[in-house]
Design an enzyme around this catalytic site. Structure first.
Site, short mmCIF file in Angstrom:
data_model
loop_
_atom_site.label_atom_id
_atom_site.label_comp_id
_atom_site.label_asym_id
_atom_site.label_seq_id
_atom_site.Cartn_x
_atom_site.Cartn_y
_atom_site.Cartn_z
N THR A 153 6.52 0.93 -21.84
CA THR A 153 7.39 -0.13 -22.36
C THR A 153 8.84 0.34 -22.48
O THR A 153 9.11 1.53 -22.62
CB THR A 153 6.88 -0.53 -23.77
OG1 THR A 153 7.87 -1.30 -24.43
CG2 THR A 153 6.61 0.69 -24.65
N GLU B 75 10.43 -0.16 -25.04
CA GLU B 75 10.66 0.10 -26.47
C GLU B 75 10.79 1.59 -26.77
O GLU B 75 11.29 1.97 -27.83
CB GLU B 75 9.56 -0.57 -27.31
CG GLU B 75 9.49 -2.05 -27.02
CD GLU B 75 8.59 -2.87 -27.95
OE1 GLU B 75 8.32 -2.42 -29.06
OE2 GLU B 75 8.20 -3.98 -27.54
P1 NAD Z 1 -3.04 -6.16 -24.69
O1 NAD Z 1 -3.07 -5.75 -26.12
O2 NAD Z 1 -3.06 -7.60 -24.32
O3 NAD Z 1 -4.29 -5.49 -23.93
C1 NAD Z 1 -4.68 -4.17 -24.15
C2 NAD Z 1 -6.07 -3.98 -23.55
O4 NAD Z 1 -6.45 -2.61 -23.76
C3 NAD Z 1 -7.15 -4.84 -24.19
O5 NAD Z 1 -7.96 -5.44 -23.20
C4 NAD Z 1 -7.95 -3.87 -25.05
O6 NAD Z 1 -9.32 -4.22 -25.18
C5 NAD Z 1 -7.78 -2.58 -24.25
N1 NAD Z 1 -7.96 -1.39 -25.09
C6 NAD Z 1 -7.36 -1.13 -26.29
N2 NAD Z 1 -7.78 0.05 -26.77
C7 NAD Z 1 -8.65 0.55 -25.86
C8 NAD Z 1 -9.41 1.75 -25.78
N3 NAD Z 1 -9.37 2.65 -26.76
N4 NAD Z 1 -10.18 1.96 -24.70
C9 NAD Z 1 -10.24 1.05 -23.70
N5 NAD Z 1 -9.56 -0.11 -23.72
C10 NAD Z 1 -8.77 -0.36 -24.79
O7 NAD Z 1 -1.78 -5.42 -24.09
P2 NAD Z 1 -0.77 -5.88 -22.92
O8 NAD Z 1 0.30 -6.67 -23.52
O9 NAD Z 1 -1.54 -6.41 -21.79
O10 NAD Z 1 -0.17 -4.46 -22.53
C11 NAD Z 1 -0.77 -3.65 -21.54
C12 NAD Z 1 0.04 -2.39 -21.36
O11 NAD Z 1 1.37 -2.71 -20.97
C13 NAD Z 1 0.15 -1.55 -22.63
O12 NAD Z 1 0.06 -0.21 -22.26
C14 NAD Z 1 1.53 -1.89 -23.16
O13 NAD Z 1 2.05 -0.81 -23.90
C15 NAD Z 1 2.28 -2.12 -21.87
N6 NAD Z 1 3.43 -3.05 -21.96
C16 NAD Z 1 3.27 -4.29 -22.53
C17 NAD Z 1 4.36 -5.17 -22.56
C18 NAD Z 1 4.22 -6.56 -23.12
O14 NAD Z 1 5.22 -7.27 -23.23
N7 NAD Z 1 3.04 -7.03 -23.45
C19 NAD Z 1 5.59 -4.76 -22.04
C20 NAD Z 1 5.71 -3.49 -21.48
C21 NAD Z 1 4.62 -2.64 -21.44
P1 TYD Z 2 6.67 -9.63 -30.08
O1 TYD Z 2 6.14 -10.72 -29.21
O2 TYD Z 2 5.81 -9.11 -31.18
O3 TYD Z 2 7.12 -8.45 -29.10
P2 TYD Z 2 7.94 -7.07 -29.44
O4 TYD Z 2 7.94 -6.85 -30.90
O5 TYD Z 2 7.12 -6.04 -28.72
O6 TYD Z 2 9.30 -7.27 -28.87
O7 TYD Z 2 8.02 -10.11 -30.74
C1 TYD Z 2 9.11 -10.56 -29.97
C2 TYD Z 2 10.27 -10.81 -30.89
O8 TYD Z 2 9.96 -11.91 -31.75
C3 TYD Z 2 10.56 -9.63 -31.82
O9 TYD Z 2 11.98 -9.54 -32.01
C4 TYD Z 2 9.88 -10.02 -33.12
C5 TYD Z 2 10.00 -11.54 -33.14
N1 TYD Z 2 8.90 -12.25 -33.80
C6 TYD Z 2 9.17 -13.22 -34.78
O10 TYD Z 2 10.34 -13.49 -35.12
N2 TYD Z 2 8.11 -13.85 -35.37
C7 TYD Z 2 6.82 -13.60 -35.04
O11 TYD Z 2 5.89 -14.20 -35.64
C8 TYD Z 2 6.55 -12.61 -34.01
C9 TYD Z 2 5.14 -12.28 -33.63
C10 TYD Z 2 7.63 -11.97 -33.43
#
Ligand code: NAD
Ligand code: TYD
Length: 374
Positions: free
Chosen positions: A131, A133
């Site tokens: 990420t 972050e």
């Molecule tokens: P998500 O929470 O939707 O999915 C995570 C998945 O991992 C789930 O299916 C869960 O069951 C599985 N999981 C969790 N713990 C586990 C374990 N111990 N063993 C096996 N499986 C396990 O997450 P996402 O939003 O799809 O994110 C996927 C990846 O991308 C993560 O590594 C996250 O850090 C990264 N990422 C996410 C975002 C975003 O905006 N969502 C952005 C950048 C990077």
């Molecule tokens: P989120 O979807 O949790 O992603 P991230 O924290 O990884 O960026 O949140 C996106 C933005 O929205 C973040 O600045 C936090 C804000 N936010 C709210 O204001 N209210 C909410 O209920 C949530 C879940 C997030």
């Protein structure tokens, strides 16, 4: 590479990556390893679950013996690692879970891959999804002190400078603030260490906030769409001034495909949409879109906006510069934001059953415990 292990494939981004690989590469065997935590949902993969080149294995990435067994049984030559605990608010409440899965789980996978590949790196690849972050937070100032233009389109150069002059680049120093980002930063370092120490062919990418279908409704966009539909309050943290850079999830999956096949070993790529939005502006667009698609008069749901206590350590602004990925591998987001948000809102409204199955039961209870008192 023919046998690919995708971890976290039942989650939000993972399910899009699994779907893309299963449908695009019929000669690959895709093994989806997922523990099915609260965030994992096999309903996300219903359309491909019977594909002949797809296998699901329920397992924990922290279970070394099980992971070893999977590498051997399926003769894995490539890993795309997405399994993680992914929600910042949960990481504030339960940091140990994040260290366990994100740090120890990643290390477990690395160690199992190292043992199974046994120094024969030819044709192997360990691709870790991370990420933006990990880089910390950016300032929220336009270079000329001008009020930012309202967000318009992805990859517009004008918009690139909308909220500040700084961006996250591939060489930006790591400076994570939340337990989530600290755990992801740590896992990124372990992946790079396995290249530097043992020669494992690794790649790390750092992506901005994703949005689109199948996202668990604790994250801003699906949570707010669902709340508007049910006339529930929309909890805006702080003043809603924080900025996030949003990318349509399918564009992230396309980037992962490209980088997995063409990315340089030991390299890092930033992935983002040049699409920054202040939360409050984004929330207004979501409200307007949901109301329009539900046939409500404009303004119907505006009153649901509820300012609540800010998130502890809330990072002010994330903004990715993905020029390297564009220049070296030719990737760009394919969707304009307007199109992406319209598709997303429509998907959640059309898939209410998917949402209801998730928001009933245990999740609902957890949600109440997280948000009551905010
Ligand atoms: P998500 O929470 O939707 O999915 C995570 C998945 O991992 C789930 O299916 C869960 O069951 C599985 N999981 C969790 N713990 C586990 C374990 N111990 N063993 C096996 N499986 C396990 O997450 P996402 O939003 O799809 O994110 C996927 C990846 O991308 C993560 O590594 C996250 O850090 C990264 N990422 C996410 C975002 C975003 O905006 N969502 C952005 C950048 C990077
Ligand atoms: P989120 O979807 O949790 O992603 P991230 O924290 O990884 O960026 O949140 C996106 C933005 O929205 C973040 O600045 C936090 C804000 N936010 C709210 O204001 N209210 C909410 O209920 C949530 C879940 C997030």
């Amino acid at each position: 590479m023919k046998n690919i292990l995708i971890t976290g494939g039942a989650g939000f981004i993972g399910s899009h990556v699994v779907r893309l690989f299963v449908t695009k590469y019929p000669d690959y065997h895709i093994v989806n390893l997922d523990k099915l935590t609260y965030a994992g949902n096999l309903a996300n993969l219903k359309d491909i679950e019977n594909a002949p080149n797809y296998t699901f294995v329920k397992a924990d990435i922290c279970d070394f013996e099980k992971v070893q067994e999977i590498f051997a049984k399926y003769r894995i030559d490539g890993v795309i690692h997405l399994a993680a605990e992914s929600h910042v608010d949960r990481s504030i409440k339960e940091p140990f879970t994040f260290a366990r899965t994100n740090v120890m789980g990643t290390l477990t996978l690395l160690q199992a891959a190292k043992q199974y590949w046994n120094g024969n790196w030819e044709g192997k690849r360990f691709y870790h999804i991370s990420t933006d972050e990990v880089y910390g937070a950016l300032e929220l100032t336009h270079p000329d002190g001008i009020e930012p233009p309202f967000s318009t389109t992805a990859s517009s150069s004008e918009h690139h400078l909308a909220y500040g002059k700084d961006f996250f680049y591939e060489d930006t120093k790591y400076n994570p603030h939340s337990p989530y980002s600290a755990s992801k930063a740590s896992s990124d370092h372990f992946v790079r260490a396995f290249h530097d120490t043992y020669g494992m062919p690794t790649i790390v990418t750092n992506c901005s906030n994703n949005y689109g279908p199948y996202q668990f409704p604790e994250k801003l966009i699906p949570l707010f769409i669902n709340n508007i539909r049910h006339g529930k309050p929309l909890p805006v943290y702080g003043k809603g001034e924080n900025v996030r850079d949003w990318l349509y999830v399918v564009d992230h999956a396309r980037a992962i495909d490209l980088i997995f096949h063409k990315g340089k070993i030991a390299d890092t790529y930033n992935i983002g949409g040049f699409n920054e939005w202040k939360n409050i502006d984004l929330i207004k667009v979501i409200i307007k879109t949901v109301d329009r698609l539900l046939g409500n008069p404009e303004g119907t749901s505006d009153h649901l906006i509820t300012y609540v206590t800010d998130r502890a350590g809330h990072d002010l602004r994330y903004a990715i510069d993905s020029t390297k990925l564009k220049n070296e591998l030719g990737w760009e987001p394919s969707l304009q934001f307007e199109e992406g948000i319209e598709k997303t809102v429509r998907w959640y409204l059309d898939n209410q059953e998917w949402m209801d199955n998730i928001t009933s039961g245990e999740y609902e209870k957890y949600y109440e415990s997280m948000y009551s008192g905010r």
